[in-house]
Scaffold this active site. Structure first.
Site, PDB file in Angstrom:
ATOM      1  N   ASN A 131      53.527  35.667  35.779  1.00  0.00           N
ATOM      2  CA  ASN A 131      53.826  34.915  34.701  1.00  0.00           C
ATOM      3  C   ASN A 131      53.750  35.955  33.378  1.00  0.00           C
ATOM      4  OD1 ASN A 131      51.231  34.974  34.407  1.00  0.00           O
ATOM      5  ND2 ASN A 131      50.879  32.999  34.047  1.00  0.00           N
ATOM      6  N   ASP A 155      51.008  37.402  32.085  1.00  0.00           N
ATOM      7  CA  ASP A 155      49.861  37.443  31.246  1.00  0.00           C
ATOM      8  C   ASP A 155      48.905  38.565  31.549  1.00  0.00           C
ATOM      9  OD1 ASP A 155      48.098  34.766  33.028  1.00  0.00           O
ATOM     10  OD2 ASP A 155      48.731  36.830  33.694  1.00  0.00           O
ATOM     11  N   ASP A 158      31.594  34.387  52.300  1.00  0.00           N
ATOM     12  CA  ASP A 158      30.817  35.212  51.239  1.00  0.00           C
ATOM     13  C   ASP A 158      29.329  35.368  51.775  1.00  0.00           C
ATOM     14  OD1 ASP A 158      31.289  36.844  49.101  1.00  0.00           O
ATOM     15  OD2 ASP A 158      29.980  35.161  48.170  1.00  0.00           O
ATOM     16  N   GLU A 218      31.151  37.612  55.990  1.00  0.00           N
ATOM     17  CA  GLU A 218      31.011  38.935  54.985  1.00  0.00           C
ATOM     18  C   GLU A 218      29.190  39.279  55.113  1.00  0.00           C
ATOM     19  OE1 GLU A 218      29.715  38.856  51.273  1.00  0.00           O
ATOM     20  OE2 GLU A 218      30.349  40.833  50.502  1.00  0.00           O
TER      21      GLU A 218
HETATM   22  O1  TEU Z   1      29.660  40.365  47.769  1.00  0.00           O
HETATM   23  C1  TEU Z   1      28.120  40.353  48.183  1.00  0.00           C
HETATM   24  C2  TEU Z   1      27.824  41.483  48.580  1.00  0.00           C
HETATM   25  O2  TEU Z   1      27.434  41.844  49.696  1.00  0.00           O
HETATM   26  C3  TEU Z   1      27.726  42.537  47.605  1.00  0.00           C
HETATM   27  O3  TEU Z   1      28.199  42.090  46.269  1.00  0.00           O
HETATM   28  C4  TEU Z   1      26.582  43.657  47.538  1.00  0.00           C
HETATM   29  O4  TEU Z   1      25.538  43.146  48.567  1.00  0.00           O
HETATM   30  C5  TEU Z   1      26.037  43.505  46.086  1.00  0.00           C
HETATM   31  O5  TEU Z   1      26.810  44.109  45.289  1.00  0.00           O
HETATM   32  C6  TEU Z   1      24.522  44.265  46.148  1.00  0.00           C
HETATM   33  O6  TEU Z   1      24.607  45.485  46.398  1.00  0.00           O
HETATM   34  C7  TEU Z   1      30.174  39.165  47.878  1.00  0.00           C
HETATM   35  C8  TEU Z   1      31.549  39.243  47.289  1.00  0.00           C
HETATM   36  O7  TEU Z   1      32.429  40.218  47.992  1.00  0.00           O
HETATM   37  C9  TEU Z   1      31.199  40.036  45.897  1.00  0.00           C
HETATM   38  O8  TEU Z   1      32.670  40.297  45.296  1.00  0.00           O
HETATM   39  C10 TEU Z   1      30.809  38.797  44.856  1.00  0.00           C
HETATM   40  O9  TEU Z   1      30.331  39.409  43.619  1.00  0.00           O
HETATM   41  C11 TEU Z   1      29.458  38.394  45.686  1.00  0.00           C
HETATM   42  O10 TEU Z   1      29.644  38.307  47.084  1.00  0.00           O
HETATM   43  C12 TEU Z   1      28.797  37.133  45.050  1.00  0.00           C
HETATM   44  O11 TEU Z   1      29.746  36.147  45.404  1.00  0.00           O
END
Ligand code: TEU
Length: 528
Positions: A38, A40, A216, A271
């Site tokens: 859009n 933005d 996450d 993750e």
């Molecule tokens: O990331 C978690 C994570 O493992 C990294 O952020 C790293 O451990 C941290 O920077 C410490 O060095 C996930 C997401 O991928 C990230 O974008 C988020 O900011 C975070 O979780 C919180 O949700």
């Protein structure tokens, strides 16, 4: 291992039916930075939907989107205020449904980010929890009395800053835990109602047809109730990289059980951002917890043959030992891009061959197919609390000045955006984009590459070599291939792949003959 689940060790048997997430390639988009529908200056779901053709042309099997749920954007969506709605900056729930439908129409599966460890401090659950010690939601988060000295309950440190992972709430006289920002209070999965509510979030999106989730920091959800101090050698490090507890497994089992109750192999990707290999694979369980887990130890390996040989050997041994299917990833929205880390286009091209020919599921991060480097972010444009803006620069679609983004994109573009844009490189045989397209086409057409067994082979110093093979010759495709990667910028006279070239870093028209030495930074795939 549940009886109906194929063992990874059987993947090389052509008669074994495998789930899509073992043989396919997953492509991560950071929705703010992928495509703007859009004008933005912020990417959104209509923009992503409009660009699905790029993913289809590239030849990936699934798209994983970082969060697009309602969020105050303290951590750009990883602080979720409503898991069951789309933030207006990204569009609407109807846009999400349309994205899933269009992607499926194109044979592309959709994986969403699931943020189980914490919510936004503006989530209604946390607003209720902090309203009073008697509120039924109080126990959905981790509240503790101050330590005897009035300070935080333990010595844990948050990510992104050397600050404590605790914030004091004057109104109720307790601290609440946040492994990340104070705007991201940790949920307490030991509370059954909180755990059940988060399973409800999975159900909400599964019912809308999504094909799975990337969970996450999922290794942190099973916190021990006593929240002990970090040991001296870990104190001062972000607790999220070491606070993993046995309590997580029961929650992973309940998540996986829910996903397995749906058809079509819904995937649960962890993750598991921890730097302990054994612990990382423990979250696969006995095939009843994570489907896949990211291998960040390999991601951080230096671009050296000996380092990567050690990573591949360790990962292969460990995953085989527990019956888990490996993954490989070189970039994401949290770390400098591999093209920046490795430093040259030649190495990035060789790294693409590494990533797409190893045994396991590869993850691509949007922009690596263009060879994007991290953007230079002037101080006044910095927005991320974790200093990660550089790898989140807007994706350049056109060679024009705005690269398809309108007047003011939310971050500066990466270096050489015009020259590396899709428009400028589409159809150029020498481009990174066509290199990725060729590799993905080859990987899909050769079962030995997308599901075959693997064995590391001896090679001269600076060179990595392995073979991939199938049991039960697949029709028409080579039953065995060899991959050679020269990690040095010199020709290696003793590295002489003997076999028919079928892929690698050589440009079309200059494919090397069998028996010629590996050139500088050359990767070569041959049929022995
Ligand atoms: O990331 C978690 C994570 O493992 C990294 O952020 C790293 O451990 C941290 O920077 C410490 O060095 C996930 C997401 O991928 C990230 O974008 C988020 O900011 C975070 O979780 C919180 O949700």
């Amino acid at each position: 291992m549940p009886p109906d689940r194929p063992r990874p060790s059987d993947a090389a048997d052509a008669t074994t039916e495998l789930p899509w997430w073992m043989t396919g390639v997953v492509y991560q988009v950071y929705p703010r930075s992928f495509a703007d529908g859009n004008g933005d200056g912020v990417g959104d779901l209509p923009g992503l939907r409009a660009r699905l053709g790029h993913l289809q042309r590239l030849g990936v099997d699934a798209v994983w989107s970082s969060p697009f749920f309602t969020s105050p954007m303290a951590d750009f969506g990883y602080d979720v205020a409503d898991h069951s709605d789309v933030d207006p900056v990204f569009g609407t729930l109807a846009d999400a449904d349309a994205l899933v439908a269009d992607a499926h129409e194109r044979g592309i599966r959709v994986v969403l980010d699931f943020v189980p460890n914490h919510t936004s401090d503006r989530h209604r659950w946390f607003e209720a929890s902090r309203s009073s010690r008697e509120d039924p939601h109080r126990g959905w988060y981790v509240w503790r009395d101050p330590a005897p000295d009035g300070g935080p309950p333990n010595n844990w440190v948050a990510a992104f800053s050397p600050e404590p992972a605790w914030t004091f709430d004057e109104a109720t006289g307790q601290y609440y835990l946040h492994l990340f920002l104070p705007e991201q209070p940790d949920l307490d999965w030991n509370h059954p109602d909180a755990a059940e509510a988060m399973l409800g979030v999975l159900r909400f999106w599964l019912d809308r047809g999504v094909d799975g989730f990337r969970a996450d920091v999922v290794h942190c959800v099973g916190k021990s109730p006593d929240l002990p101090d970090a040991p001296e050698d870990l104190a001062g490090l972000p607790a999220c990289i070491f606070d993993y507890r046995p309590g997580t497994h029961v929650h992973l089992r309940s998540m996986r059980q829910l996903l397995d109750s749906y058809p079509d192999d819904r995937v649960l990707i962890g993750e598991t951002a921890i730097y302990d290999r054994e612990r990382m694979v423990s979250y696969y369980g006995d095939g009843d917890q994570l489907s896949l887990a990211f291998n960040f130890l390999a991601l951080h390996a230096p671009w050296r043959a000996d380092a990567w040989r050690a990573e591949i050997a360790a990962a292969s041994e460990l995953h085989d030992r527990v019956g888990a299917w490996p993954t490989w990833v070189l970039s994401n929205h949290d770390i400098p891009r591999q093209r920046t880390r490795y430093g040259t286009d030649a190495r990035a091209r060789a790294a693409a061959v590494l990533l797409l020919t190893l045994r396991g599921t590869p993850f691509l991060y949007a922009g690596e197919e263009l060879g994007l480097e991290d953007a230079e972010i002037p101080p006044e444009r910095v927005v991320d609390p974790g200093g990660r803006d550089g790898c989140r620069a807007p994706f350049p679609w056109t060679a024009a000045l705005d690269h398809g983004w309108g007047p003011q994109p939310w971050l500066p573009f990466p270096p050489d955006a015009a020259e590396r844009s899709v428009e400028a490189t589409d159809g150029d045989p020498a481009s990174m984009l066509e290199h990725y397209r060729r590799l993905l086409t080859l990987r899909r057409s050769v079962p030995a590459l997308h599901r075959g067994d693997m064995e590391l082979l001896d090679a001269p110093e600076g060179v990595l070599r392995w073979r991939r093979w199938m049991r039960g010759a697949p029709k028409g495709a080579p039953a065995e291939v060899e991959v050679w990667i020269n990690f040095t910028d010199q020709e290696v006279a003793e590295a002489v792949p003997d076999g028919r070239w079928i892929g690698g870093t050589a440009l079309p028209g200059s494919e090397p003959d069998a028996g010629t030495p590996l050139g500088p930074d050359e990767a070569r795939i041959v049929v022995p």
